[in-house]
Design an enzyme around this catalytic site. Sequence first.
Site, PDB file in Angstrom:
ATOM      1  CG  HIS A 194      51.105   6.530 -34.981  1.00  0.00           C
ATOM      2  ND1 HIS A 194      51.911   7.856 -35.553  1.00  0.00           N
ATOM      3  CD2 HIS A 194      50.669   6.967 -33.535  1.00  0.00           C
ATOM      4  CE1 HIS A 194      51.746   8.958 -35.104  1.00  0.00           C
ATOM      5  NE2 HIS A 194      50.772   8.300 -33.827  1.00  0.00           N
TER       6      HIS A 194
ATOM      7  CG  ASP B 173      46.346  11.977 -32.790  1.00  0.00           C
ATOM      8  OD1 ASP B 173      45.920  11.269 -33.010  1.00  0.00           O
ATOM      9  OD2 ASP B 173      47.394  12.062 -32.721  1.00  0.00           O
TER      10      ASP B 173
ATOM     11  CG  HIS C  82      51.123  11.856 -31.510  1.00  0.00           C
ATOM     12  ND1 HIS C  82      50.539  11.996 -30.640  1.00  0.00           N
ATOM     13  CD2 HIS C  82      52.168  12.212 -30.716  1.00  0.00           C
ATOM     14  CE1 HIS C  82      50.700  12.409 -29.603  1.00  0.00           C
ATOM     15  NE2 HIS C  82      51.683  12.275 -29.759  1.00  0.00           N
TER      16      HIS C  82
END
Length: 391
Positions: free
Chosen positions: A130, A166, A168
């Site tokens: 991220h 993942d 996310h």
Amino acid sequence: MSNECAVVWDDSLLSYDLGGDHPLHPVRLDLTMRLARSLGVLDGVRPLVPRQADEIELERSHTPGYLAAVRAAPSEGPDVGHGLGTADNPVFEGMHEASALVAGASITAAEQIVSGRANRAVNLAGGLHHAMADSAAGFCVYNDCAVAIAWMLSNGVERIAYLDIDVHHGDGVQAAFRDDPRVMTISLHQHPHTLWPGTGFPTEVGDGAAKGESVNVALPPGTDDAGWARALHAVVPSLLNAFAPQVLVTQCGADPHREDPLADLSLSVDGQRAAYRALRDFADRYAGGRWLILGGGGYALYRVVPRAWTHLLATALDRDVPAHRNVPADWIAHAATVAGNVPLPTSMTDWHDPGFTPWDGTVECSADAAVRDTRHAVFPLHGLDPVDSRD
């Protein structure tokens, strides 16, 4: 090229510690390595000790100002900005050093593949997908995925596919390479309307010469093993075949599991084990066997992550652990000292059949709408038919 798999690990990687109550607790890594050793997965394997990524390596993916902020944060506190000092990304002592070590561990793994010393390499401490060029986000300070990919590009690799499983969206990696035609990013994640970071719609397809090389499969909450696998196999193989990467990089977050406290997909450990085997097959079929394996999210620290990632290590090492294998008593005894009152698993399976029915061009289950939307957005850009299941 060697058929060996390199494992990058040292207890110093546990220094990436965002605090005792933070969901991304390094105990999950320690318990994974202990479980893998207890099951014999790492017998005869000498882990490679990582090094810190240097300024040049980090600045391929992060701005100099951001690096300076990370270095200064322990003394300056949350006012340093750049997403640091938040609940998600609290400041901690040695933050630059610990984060650079994780990034360096992913470079260490990448070096093994590019040099030909190994065809597979694993850094379970990595997968911090991220972090953006100029800011921390989502528990991630430096984006080791992007740093390792950028290192490989600067060392002669011409085409890299990045596959993120993942729960996310792999937003930081997509942002880093959205206009770079040398990198295809593919992310299977929970639908952005229902989960942070709120990105990863199928219409996000990349920019300029890289249009069509950002690929997003946005799955509805509750997607189970069968739906998830159906979506994976309906989208990924055709695109990898068309792109022909020289290296496959996978971010293998364990948080799609049904017990993960931060998300709402419904995979089992058995489904995750099957997913890792599929990734191994993709690397062998489409990337000449070159497979860089990174960790990622996963917040069921005691029951899920150690089992899932032990299966991942076993898959990478071609030492597959039988699903019905019992969890060793010595691991349970140690885990009980750190897990509090969390019930511990006794088997490497969730007793779930991970089988699935391949997608046939119709919309029959909840995940099929995601397949349809992604294929229609991306497949024509690669000369593929979005409605023909043969493509």
